[in-house]
Write a protein that holds these residues in place. Structure first.
Motif, PDB file in Angstrom:
ATOM      1  N   LYS A   1     -86.277  -9.333 -44.988  1.00 27.01           N
ATOM      2  CA  LYS A   1     -87.568 -10.017 -45.038  1.00 27.01           C
ATOM      3  C   LYS A   1     -87.961 -10.339 -46.480  1.00 27.01           C
ATOM      4  CE  LYS A   1     -88.688 -10.265 -40.693  1.00 27.01           C
ATOM      5  NZ  LYS A   1     -88.856 -11.580 -40.023  1.00 27.01           N
ATOM      6  N   MET A   2     -87.646  -9.424 -47.388  1.00 27.26           N
ATOM      7  CA  MET A   2     -87.919  -9.656 -48.807  1.00 27.26           C
ATOM      8  C   MET A   2     -87.109 -10.841 -49.316  1.00 27.26           C
ATOM      9  SD  MET A   2     -87.095  -7.195 -52.096  1.00 27.26           S
ATOM     10  CE  MET A   2     -85.326  -7.510 -51.943  1.00 27.26           C
ATOM     11  N   ASP A   3     -85.810 -10.860 -48.988  1.00 28.10           N
ATOM     12  CA  ASP A   3     -84.937 -11.952 -49.425  1.00 28.10           C
ATOM     13  C   ASP A   3     -85.445 -13.294 -48.907  1.00 28.10           C
ATOM     14  OD1 ASP A   3     -83.252 -10.197 -50.738  1.00 28.10           O
ATOM     15  OD2 ASP A   3     -81.910  -9.961 -49.026  1.00 28.10           O
ATOM     16  N   GLU A   4     -85.893 -13.302 -47.663  1.00 29.18           N
ATOM     17  CA  GLU A   4     -86.422 -14.523 -47.055  1.00 29.18           C
ATOM     18  C   GLU A   4     -87.675 -14.986 -47.783  1.00 29.18           C
ATOM     19  OE1 GLU A   4     -88.393 -15.779 -42.760  1.00 29.18           O
ATOM     20  OE2 GLU A   4     -86.903 -14.171 -42.818  1.00 29.18           O
ATOM     21  N   PHE A   5     -88.556 -14.047 -48.120  1.00 30.09           N
ATOM     22  CA  PHE A   5     -89.782 -14.383 -48.854  1.00 30.09           C
ATOM     23  C   PHE A   5     -89.458 -14.937 -50.229  1.00 30.09           C
ATOM     24  CE2 PHE A   5     -93.054 -13.427 -51.946  1.00 30.09           C
ATOM     25  CZ  PHE A   5     -94.221 -13.825 -51.317  1.00 30.09           C
TER      26      PHE A   5
ATOM     27  N   PHE B   1     -90.249 -12.041 -56.508  1.00 29.18           N
ATOM     28  CA  PHE B   1     -90.053 -10.611 -56.244  1.00 29.18           C
ATOM     29  C   PHE B   1     -91.350  -9.858 -56.527  1.00 29.18           C
ATOM     30  CE2 PHE B   1     -88.655  -6.467 -58.221  1.00 29.18           C
ATOM     31  CZ  PHE B   1     -88.456  -5.815 -57.014  1.00 29.18           C
ATOM     32  N   ARG B   2     -91.993 -10.189 -57.654  1.00 32.40           N
ATOM     33  CA  ARG B   2     -93.268  -9.564 -58.015  1.00 32.40           C
ATOM     34  C   ARG B   2     -94.331  -9.840 -56.953  1.00 32.40           C
ATOM     35  NH1 ARG B   2     -96.459 -11.804 -62.042  1.00 32.40           N
ATOM     36  NH2 ARG B   2     -96.139 -13.774 -60.970  1.00 32.40           N
ATOM     37  N   ASP B   3     -94.425 -11.082 -56.509  1.00 36.18           N
ATOM     38  CA  ASP B   3     -95.438 -11.455 -55.512  1.00 36.18           C
ATOM     39  C   ASP B   3     -95.213 -10.718 -54.194  1.00 36.18           C
ATOM     40  OD1 ASP B   3     -96.462 -13.134 -57.422  1.00 36.18           O
ATOM     41  OD2 ASP B   3     -95.656 -14.977 -56.540  1.00 36.18           O
TER      42      ASP B   3
ATOM     43  N   ASN C   1     -88.097 -18.536 -50.021  1.00 42.14           N
ATOM     44  CA  ASN C   1     -89.153 -19.503 -49.718  1.00 42.14           C
ATOM     45  C   ASN C   1     -90.110 -19.671 -50.890  1.00 42.14           C
ATOM     46  OD1 ASN C   1     -88.145 -19.887 -47.126  1.00 42.14           O
ATOM     47  ND2 ASN C   1     -89.472 -18.360 -46.207  1.00 42.14           N
ATOM     48  N   GLN C   2     -90.453 -18.555 -51.531  1.00 45.06           N
ATOM     49  CA  GLN C   2     -91.381 -18.601 -52.653  1.00 45.06           C
ATOM     50  C   GLN C   2     -90.758 -19.318 -53.846  1.00 45.06           C
ATOM     51  OE1 GLN C   2     -94.318 -17.793 -52.134  1.00 45.06           O
ATOM     52  NE2 GLN C   2     -95.377 -17.232 -54.030  1.00 45.06           N
ATOM     53  N   MET C   3     -89.472 -19.089 -54.072  1.00 45.91           N
ATOM     54  CA  MET C   3     -88.787 -19.776 -55.165  1.00 45.91           C
ATOM     55  C   MET C   3     -88.831 -21.278 -54.969  1.00 45.91           C
ATOM     56  SD  MET C   3     -85.371 -17.600 -56.169  1.00 45.91           S
ATOM     57  CE  MET C   3     -84.862 -18.846 -57.365  1.00 45.91           C
TER      58      MET C   3
ATOM     59  N   LYS D   1     -78.578  -8.446 -51.728  1.00 45.62           N
ATOM     60  CA  LYS D   1     -78.407  -9.893 -51.655  1.00 45.62           C
ATOM     61  C   LYS D   1     -79.185 -10.601 -52.764  1.00 45.62           C
ATOM     62  CE  LYS D   1     -78.195 -11.663 -47.573  1.00 45.62           C
ATOM     63  NZ  LYS D   1     -78.591 -12.136 -46.222  1.00 45.62           N
ATOM     64  N   SER D   2     -80.401 -10.136 -53.048  1.00 44.15           N
ATOM     65  CA  SER D   2     -81.216 -10.775 -54.082  1.00 44.15           C
ATOM     66  C   SER D   2     -80.594 -10.610 -55.460  1.00 44.15           C
ATOM     67  CB  SER D   2     -82.636 -10.188 -54.082  1.00 44.15           C
ATOM     68  OG  SER D   2     -83.338 -10.587 -52.936  1.00 44.15           O
TER      69      SER D   2
END
Length: 210
Positions: free
Chosen positions: A65-69, A101-103, A72-74, A135-136
């Motif tokens: 879920k983090m990687d997906e965020f 990542f921070r967000d 998308n955020q990038m 992955k990130s």
């Protein structure tokens, strides 16, 4: 042991994650998980051989879920730079990834602390599964490789530098989440100022000749 009539694995993961939002991993028993799921402990053990295996599965789920965020955020941050007329290059992508990542961490503080500190990766996992945990970091390495090829940063080992950047930024994020900074950086504006400065320092260090 007979197979349960319903696939409870997603529910077990969901309810355990809810428990982890309130308690530390070691404070939760298999009986607590079974009760939250409306199932028996035997049923829990059908899907997960032990609690640690379940926690590793939850870590992988949260990391996904983090990687997906972040992805998308990038994309949004890069489009924002483009709209402002800024040239989009790998250095912009690196900043966008660190900001994303921070967000994510500030939007999901409890999950961030679980993923980054409390829930451990499976050190015995095969190489393919291990990639899922990081992955990130691997993606950050790819972006850094592009920046090196473009002559924008200096790096002898982009995987190492990607790992260090993420670890250093997490240290700054953790300091804010746990109120280990001075109070002026506990506010929403202060959080961004504090972590933006760390991102600036990381980018400066990457552009210096080693």
């Amino acid at each position: 042991m007979g197979k349960p009539k319903t696939d409870l694995a997603p529910r077990i993961r969901e309810k355990t994650l809810e428990l982890l939002m309130e308690k530390e991993p070691e404070e939760i028993s298999t009986r607590d998980i079974a009760k939250a799921c409306g199932a028996t402990t035997t049923c829990i053990y059908y899907y997960y051989k032990d609690k640690e295996t379940l926690y590793m599965e939850i870590k992988l789920y949260c990391v996904g879920k983090m990687d997906e965020f972040i992805k998308n955020q990038m994309e949004k941050l890069i489009k924002k730079h483009q709209k402002a007329g800024n040239k989009t290059d790998p250095l912009i992508e690196i900043r966008a990834g660190l900001e994303a990542f921070r967000d994510w961490a500030f939007l999901n503080p409890r999950i961030a602390l679980l993923v980054m500190e409390r829930l451990k990766a499976d050190i015995l996992a095969d190489s393919e599964k291990m990639k899922e945990y990081y992955k990130s970091t691997v993606f950050a390495k790819i972006v850094m490789d592009k920046a090196v090829q473009a002559g924008l940063i200096k790096s002898k080992d982009t995987l190492l530098d990607a790992s260090l950047c993420i670890s250093a930024l997490w240290g700054a994020i953790e300091s804010v989440l746990l109120n280990r900074t001075i109070p002026q950086y506990w506010t929403q504006k202060g959080k961004i100022i504090f972590t933006d400065k760390m991102i600036d320092l990381l980018l400066v260090s990457l552009t210096r000749k080693l």
